[in-house]
Design a protein around this motif. Structure first.
Motif, mmCIF file in Angstrom:
data_model
loop_
_atom_site.group_PDB
_atom_site.id
_atom_site.type_symbol
_atom_site.label_atom_id
_atom_site.label_comp_id
_atom_site.label_asym_id
_atom_site.label_seq_id
_atom_site.Cartn_x
_atom_site.Cartn_y
_atom_site.Cartn_z
ATOM 1 N N LEU A 6 0.836 11.105 7.146
ATOM 2 C CA LEU A 6 1.626 10.881 7.618
ATOM 3 C C LEU A 6 0.729 10.497 8.811
ATOM 4 O O LEU A 6 -0.460 11.982 9.063
ATOM 5 N N VAL A 7 0.898 10.262 9.532
ATOM 6 C CA VAL A 7 -0.355 8.900 10.419
ATOM 7 C C VAL A 7 0.594 8.960 12.121
ATOM 8 O O VAL A 7 -0.409 8.621 12.713
ATOM 9 N N GLU A 8 1.172 8.577 11.814
ATOM 10 C CA GLU A 8 2.024 8.061 13.065
ATOM 11 C C GLU A 8 3.391 8.573 13.077
ATOM 12 O O GLU A 8 4.908 8.782 12.346
ATOM 13 N N ARG A 9 4.652 8.770 14.334
ATOM 14 C CA ARG A 9 5.720 9.255 14.328
ATOM 15 C C ARG A 9 6.269 8.895 15.939
ATOM 16 O O ARG A 9 4.980 9.113 17.021
ATOM 17 N N SER A 18 10.828 7.728 13.768
ATOM 18 C CA SER A 18 9.886 6.411 12.468
ATOM 19 C C SER A 18 8.828 7.445 11.964
ATOM 20 O O SER A 18 7.812 7.838 13.173
ATOM 21 N N PHE A 19 8.987 7.947 10.896
ATOM 22 C CA PHE A 19 7.456 8.285 10.828
ATOM 23 C C PHE A 19 6.798 7.305 9.778
ATOM 24 O O PHE A 19 7.469 6.400 9.118
ATOM 25 N N VAL A 20 5.577 7.497 9.862
ATOM 26 C CA VAL A 20 4.633 6.512 9.453
ATOM 27 C C VAL A 20 3.567 6.700 8.097
ATOM 28 O O VAL A 20 2.912 7.767 8.854
ATOM 29 N N TYR A 21 3.995 6.950 7.220
ATOM 30 C CA TYR A 21 2.654 7.390 6.425
ATOM 31 C C TYR A 21 1.515 7.100 5.515
ATOM 32 O O TYR A 21 2.233 5.458 5.600
ATOM 33 N N ALA A 22 0.375 7.181 4.885
ATOM 34 C CA ALA A 22 -0.520 5.734 5.345
ATOM 35 C C ALA A 22 -1.165 6.381 4.053
ATOM 36 O O ALA A 22 -1.756 7.736 3.630
ATOM 37 N N THR A 23 -2.462 6.010 2.775
ATOM 38 C CA THR A 23 -2.914 5.861 1.827
ATOM 39 C C THR A 23 -4.686 6.473 3.180
ATOM 40 O O THR A 23 -4.169 5.751 4.195
ATOM 41 N N THR A 24 -5.743 7.436 2.521
ATOM 42 C CA THR A 24 -5.974 7.711 2.521
ATOM 43 C C THR A 24 -7.312 6.814 3.257
ATOM 44 O O THR A 24 -8.146 6.578 4.724
ATOM 45 N N ASP A 25 -7.120 5.359 2.795
ATOM 46 C CA ASP A 25 -8.318 4.343 2.821
ATOM 47 C C ASP A 25 -7.560 3.598 4.472
ATOM 48 O O ASP A 25 -7.955 2.308 4.626
ATOM 49 N N GLY A 26 -5.796 4.041 4.637
ATOM 50 C CA GLY A 26 -5.166 3.687 5.433
ATOM 51 C C GLY A 26 -4.932 1.738 5.408
ATOM 52 O O GLY A 26 -4.703 1.019 6.093
ATOM 53 N N THR A 27 -5.047 1.597 3.934
ATOM 54 C CA THR A 27 -4.918 -0.033 3.948
ATOM 55 C C THR A 27 -3.390 -0.171 3.288
ATOM 56 O O THR A 27 -2.200 -1.113 3.094
ATOM 57 N N GLU A 71 -6.654 8.974 10.468
ATOM 58 C CA GLU A 71 -5.332 10.024 10.713
ATOM 59 C C GLU A 71 -5.450 10.255 9.523
ATOM 60 O O GLU A 71 -5.194 11.619 9.391
ATOM 61 N N ALA A 72 -5.070 9.830 8.572
ATOM 62 C CA ALA A 72 -3.953 10.114 6.959
ATOM 63 C C ALA A 72 -5.879 10.930 6.363
ATOM 64 O O ALA A 72 -5.497 12.261 5.892
ATOM 65 N N GLN A 73 -7.095 10.843 6.490
ATOM 66 C CA GLN A 73 -7.899 11.752 6.014
ATOM 67 C C GLN A 73 -8.080 13.181 7.212
ATOM 68 O O GLN A 73 -8.028 13.840 6.344
ATOM 69 N N SER A 74 -8.147 13.374 8.347
ATOM 70 C CA SER A 74 -7.546 13.885 8.797
ATOM 71 C C SER A 74 -6.853 14.878 8.769
ATOM 72 O O SER A 74 -6.352 16.069 8.374
ATOM 73 N N VAL A 75 -5.173 14.526 8.083
ATOM 74 C CA VAL A 75 -4.200 15.293 7.836
ATOM 75 C C VAL A 75 -4.500 15.700 7.053
ATOM 76 O O VAL A 75 -3.761 16.999 6.213
ATOM 77 N N ALA A 76 -4.963 15.201 5.836
ATOM 78 C CA ALA A 76 -5.733 15.183 4.292
ATOM 79 C C ALA A 76 -6.185 16.902 4.733
ATOM 80 O O ALA A 76 -6.097 17.572 3.684
ATOM 81 N N GLU A 77 -7.519 16.871 5.056
ATOM 82 C CA GLU A 77 -8.451 17.637 5.205
ATOM 83 C C GLU A 77 -7.780 19.354 5.870
ATOM 84 O O GLU A 77 -8.556 19.933 5.902
ATOM 85 N N SER A 78 -6.701 19.147 6.757
ATOM 86 C CA SER A 78 -6.605 19.763 7.545
ATOM 87 C C SER A 78 -5.008 20.467 7.146
ATOM 88 O O SER A 78 -4.431 21.266 7.742
#
Length: 85
Positions: A6-9, A18-27, A71-78
């Motif tokens: 999850l990177v954006e709401r 709207s919920f936006v989910y993204a890969t950790t590379d942001g692509t 953002e994806a990396q931050s959520v994945a780490e925490s």
């Protein structure tokens, strides 16, 4: 299957969230829209991560890729993938 975080709401004036989910590379991204009413009635929480088929993903605007990756990396780490968020 690809894991997305999850990177954006966003909330809009039509009572949609709207919920936006993204890969950790942001692509790559997946956008989900739910009504606020439906969201309150769901028994399943919105989680930190989801799994999606590669065919369901869309490219992220190049200008947004660094922000989505961070953002994806931050959520994945925490968070664990199934953490309600």
């Amino acid at each position: 299957m690809t894991r997305l975080w999850l990177v954006e709401r966003e909330y809009d004036d039509r009572n949609l969230i709207s919920f936006v989910y993204a890969t950790t590379d942001g692509t790559q991204q997946l956008r989900k829209e739910l009504s606020a009413t439906l969201l309150q009635q769901r028994s399943e929480p919105i989680t930190a991560a989801i799994e999606a088929d590669a065919d369901d993903l869309t490219p992220v605007d190049p200008d947004e890729q660094p922000r989505y990756a961070t953002e994806a990396q931050s959520v994945a780490e925490s968070h664990d993938p199934d953490d309600p968020i």
